[in-house]
Enzyme design. Sequence first.
Site, mmCIF file in Angstrom:
data_model
loop_
_atom_site.group_PDB
_atom_site.id
_atom_site.type_symbol
_atom_site.label_atom_id
_atom_site.label_comp_id
_atom_site.label_asym_id
_atom_site.label_seq_id
_atom_site.Cartn_x
_atom_site.Cartn_y
_atom_site.Cartn_z
ATOM 1 N N GLU A 1 23.148 68.851 36.064
ATOM 2 C CA GLU A 1 22.339 69.983 35.600
ATOM 3 C C GLU A 1 21.486 70.539 36.741
ATOM 4 O O GLU A 1 21.383 71.762 36.927
ATOM 5 C CB GLU A 1 21.449 69.539 34.451
ATOM 6 C CG GLU A 1 20.428 70.559 34.005
ATOM 7 C CD GLU A 1 19.208 69.907 33.370
ATOM 8 O OE1 GLU A 1 18.140 70.539 33.387
ATOM 9 O OE2 GLU A 1 19.315 68.770 32.875
ATOM 10 N N ASP B 1 22.053 74.364 38.158
ATOM 11 C CA ASP B 1 21.004 75.371 38.104
ATOM 12 C C ASP B 1 20.974 76.183 39.399
ATOM 13 O O ASP B 1 20.862 77.413 39.380
ATOM 14 C CB ASP B 1 19.654 74.689 37.859
ATOM 15 C CG ASP B 1 18.494 75.672 37.868
ATOM 16 O OD1 ASP B 1 18.416 76.492 36.943
ATOM 17 O OD2 ASP B 1 17.681 75.608 38.810
ATOM 18 N N ASP C 1 21.312 72.996 29.309
ATOM 19 C CA ASP C 1 21.467 71.958 30.329
ATOM 20 C C ASP C 1 22.938 71.592 30.518
ATOM 21 O O ASP C 1 23.403 71.396 31.648
ATOM 22 C CB ASP C 1 20.678 70.710 29.938
ATOM 23 C CG ASP C 1 19.175 70.924 29.997
ATOM 24 O OD1 ASP C 1 18.744 71.947 30.549
ATOM 25 O OD2 ASP C 1 18.433 70.059 29.473
ATOM 26 N N GLU D 1 24.764 74.237 32.568
ATOM 27 C CA GLU D 1 24.521 74.089 34.013
ATOM 28 C C GLU D 1 25.292 72.901 34.576
ATOM 29 O O GLU D 1 25.794 72.963 35.708
ATOM 30 C CB GLU D 1 23.026 73.928 34.263
ATOM 31 C CG GLU D 1 22.224 75.198 33.976
ATOM 32 C CD GLU D 1 20.734 75.028 34.123
ATOM 33 O OE1 GLU D 1 20.034 76.036 34.334
ATOM 34 O OE2 GLU D 1 20.239 73.875 34.016
#
Length: 249
Positions: free
Chosen positions: A62, A66, A135, A138
């Site tokens: 995650e 991002d 989450d 990502e």
Amino acid sequence: MTSEFCQIKAPLIDNDRQRELLIFCAEHNLEYTNLSLLNLAFTHTSFANEVRGGVDNNERLEFLGDSVLGMITAEYLFSSFSNLHEGDFSKIKASVVSEDSLSEVALDMHLDCFLLMGKGEEMQGGKKKKAVLADCMEAVIASVFLDQGLERARSFVLSFMKSQVDKYLSDKLDFKDYKTMLQEYLQKKRKPLPQYRVVGQSGPDHDQEFLVEVEVMQKKYGPAKGKNKKGAEQAAAHAALVALNILSC
């Protein structure tokens, strides 16, 4: 980048799970060298905590995803909209990569159907929580990047991000970015930028709650709650905007 550089402890993949993951790959035109990376992207903390012998969860993926998502989105905006300025880019990017936007995309892709989650968390509706879905989104992006490289990750991200940007530009994407609104208000008044601080954190690893307060012109607002720091910061910014009579509610 290839997955051989990634030390991971993903859950075991039996025949049924392999079929599930290959269905996801077929739906999104993905071909993995290491399917365990995708399986790890779908592994929630609550599931990892229940597995004997220990497996990793998707939090590290995650974190990477991002950054990959942000870079690809920023590059797309820069190269596609020569008439827009930095401030416009910031607003659009903040909205389309937000928890609300990513969770919407995740549900459209049925990511909740592939999530591995602990029984207790799942019984509490964990697979539909916005923070969990965002989450996971990502983490999947990171798994594509690690296994297939930047170009394939870019194709995957743009397969849904272009439409999210189009929705924003046509006023059909209504995800309020309160942090940006507060920052712009202070910039216009030539005041110092807001300062956010985590003042509390509670709950198990898979279901934490954060408390954040924001300092604006030497006054503190909040604390406000959120399932992650980003969400709590947005809530704190909203509280400040209301207190400053910039928003009515």
